[in-house]
Scaffold this active site. Structure first.
Site, PDB file in Angstrom:
ATOM      1  N   THR A  31       3.763 -18.261   2.798  1.00 38.90           N
ATOM      2  CA  THR A  31       5.047 -18.529   3.469  1.00 38.90           C
ATOM      3  C   THR A  31       6.137 -18.985   2.509  1.00 38.90           C
ATOM      4  O   THR A  31       7.319 -18.972   2.866  1.00 38.90           O
ATOM      5  CB  THR A  31       4.875 -19.615   4.557  1.00 38.90           C
ATOM      6  N   CYS A  35       4.781 -28.637   2.327  1.00 38.05           N
ATOM      7  CA  CYS A  35       4.738 -29.606   3.436  1.00 38.05           C
ATOM      8  C   CYS A  35       4.153 -30.930   2.973  1.00 38.05           C
ATOM      9  O   CYS A  35       3.478 -31.013   1.941  1.00 38.05           O
ATOM     10  CB  CYS A  35       3.867 -29.070   4.584  1.00 38.05           C
ATOM     11  N   CYS A  39       1.981 -32.774   8.203  1.00 41.40           N
ATOM     12  CA  CYS A  39       2.802 -31.768   8.881  1.00 41.40           C
ATOM     13  C   CYS A  39       2.098 -31.226  10.128  1.00 41.40           C
ATOM     14  O   CYS A  39       0.926 -30.865  10.083  1.00 41.40           O
ATOM     15  CB  CYS A  39       3.114 -30.615   7.934  1.00 41.40           C
ATOM     16  N   ARG A  42       0.971 -25.182  12.136  1.00 40.74           N
ATOM     17  CA  ARG A  42      -0.345 -24.557  12.207  1.00 40.74           C
ATOM     18  C   ARG A  42      -1.002 -24.605  10.828  1.00 40.74           C
ATOM     19  O   ARG A  42      -0.370 -24.286   9.816  1.00 40.74           O
ATOM     20  CB  ARG A  42      -0.219 -23.112  12.668  1.00 40.74           C
ATOM     21  N   ARG A  64      10.055 -23.866  -0.954  1.00 32.74           N
ATOM     22  CA  ARG A  64      11.143 -24.529  -0.219  1.00 32.74           C
ATOM     23  C   ARG A  64      10.542 -25.513   0.790  1.00 32.74           C
ATOM     24  O   ARG A  64       9.419 -25.323   1.256  1.00 32.74           O
ATOM     25  CB  ARG A  64      12.017 -23.502   0.503  1.00 32.74           C
ATOM     26  N   CYS A  66       9.509 -27.542   4.126  1.00 39.43           N
ATOM     27  CA  CYS A  66       9.234 -27.219   5.522  1.00 39.43           C
ATOM     28  C   CYS A  66      10.315 -27.825   6.409  1.00 39.43           C
ATOM     29  O   CYS A  66      10.737 -28.971   6.214  1.00 39.43           O
ATOM     30  CB  CYS A  66       7.860 -27.770   5.903  1.00 39.43           C
ATOM     31  N   CYS A  69       8.445 -30.840   8.852  1.00 38.15           N
ATOM     32  CA  CYS A  69       8.035 -32.170   8.362  1.00 38.15           C
ATOM     33  C   CYS A  69       8.970 -32.725   7.298  1.00 38.15           C
ATOM     34  O   CYS A  69       8.830 -33.887   6.908  1.00 38.15           O
ATOM     35  CB  CYS A  69       6.603 -32.132   7.839  1.00 38.15           C
TER      36      CYS A  69
END
Length: 352
Positions: A31, A35, A39, A42, A64, A66, A69
């Protein structure tokens, strides 16, 4: 990138361990997002996860933050802001958001958000919504075209709910609109070690403990409830008054009196927080404001303390200046000093 002890870090991620927040972040290659360990998103597949010491390291690697969170923000600052926004939402929403909706908006699980909200505010989101609805009803009743109009404007789904919820006003809405008409408030006065004290109570519990001349305090009580039945009953309240006098003599023993606390949502947050200050300890007004999650509301907190009408049982005497010195007290600084002395409070010192 952290290469050592990966299994321990992965275990913290799987548990969504909040205590691990701030000690590392994890990034998901599929992705491009990184995080914090807690967090609520999922869970990622283990083979796609890489661990970094902090947000800077993850961003240098091209990941980058999240959006759920916010791992690049200070957890305490972010939590305080999330709670502030939730309070504002509850205060202004026509249809009250449920716990799940509030939690999702803040980026927490419902269970964790409920715990955080109660820690900051002193009430659960549902309790806070009820308190806000109560304030709206009080504000709407005097000028509304009818009691029913005020009930619906305050956010009650049906007029029957408002009449069933006597805790909202301490009486039925129509009685409140008429100045507590039909409600009986009993009172009695006695001499205490700190001077004369008046105790007043409704069916729900003590609604006033004030020091001063009884004749003047009875007038204050009558002004607050102009059409209530104000009844002097020294004999019937003897046991309750004795407990109040004992509490004044030994405030460190703790309070187990039934209380009928009535105020705005903000005042009740402050007063509830006051009851959490242990005997023998004090807070500054700024610290009390932080305790309820409103660090910029120091003056409003001071006003709420000054508006308290249940002396000693709601211990506003345990709030002092930031320097640790005593400040104004509704019933006189001498009484405040005496109460703190009886509780074994340490001498004033510089708190900051």
């Amino acid at each position: 990138m952290l290469a050592s002890d990966d299994e321990r870090l992965w275990g913290a991620v799987q548990r969504r361990d909040q205590s691990a927040d701030g000690s590392f972040v994890y990034a998901v290659r599929s992705t491009g997002v990184y995080c914090r360990p807690s967090c609520p998103s999922r869970p990622a597949r283990r083979e796609n996860v890489t661990f970094y010491a902090d947000a800077d390291a993850a961003e240098k690697a091209g990941f980058r933050p999240c959006k759920r969170c916010h791992p690049n923000e200070n957890p305490d600052d972010r939590t305080a802001e999330a709670i502030r926004q939730a309070c504002q939402w509850i205060e202004t929403a026509e249809d009250q958001p449920d716990l799940g909706t509030l939690a999702r908006s803040a980026g927490y699980s419902p269970w964790h958000f409920q715990r955080l909200f109660k820690a900051y505010v002193g009430l659960s989101p549902k309790q806070y919504a009820i308190a806000c609805r109560k304030v709206r009803l009080r504000q709407a009743l005097p000028d509304a075209g009818s009691v029913t109009d005020a009930i619906y404007a305050a956010g009650f789904g049906a007029s029957s709910r408002a009449y069933e919820d006597k805790g909202a006003l301490g009486m039925t809405p129509s009685s409140y609109r008429n100045g507590a008409e039909g409600e009986t408030i009993r009172y009695a006065s006695a001499e205490s070690s700190l001077g004369p004290v008046l105790v007043a109570a409704t069916e729900r519990g003590v609604c006033m403990i004030e020091f001063g001349e009884p004749e003047q305090l009875v007038q204050v009580l009558a002004q607050r409830f102009p059409t209530a039945c104000i009844v002097p009953v020294n004999r019937d309240l003897a046991a309750l008054v004795e407990r109040v006098v004992q509490l004044i003599d030994e405030p460190s023993a703790g309070c187990d009196l039934p209380l009928d606390i009535r105020g705005t949502a903000f005042q009740e947050r402050v007063w509830k927080a006051l009851t959490l200050i242990p005997a023998g300890e004090t807070l500054s007004y700024a610290e009390l404001a932080e305790l309820i999650g409103r660090p910029s509301a120091t003056r409003a907190v001071a006003r709420a303390c000054a508006s308290n009408s249940i002396a000693v049982a709601v211990p506003c005497h345990r709030v002092v200046c930031s320097s640790g010195k005593l400040s104004g007290y509704k019933w006189g600084v001498e009484r405040k000093e005496a109460l703190l002395s009886r509780e074994g409070t340490k001498p004033a010192r510089n708190r900051r």
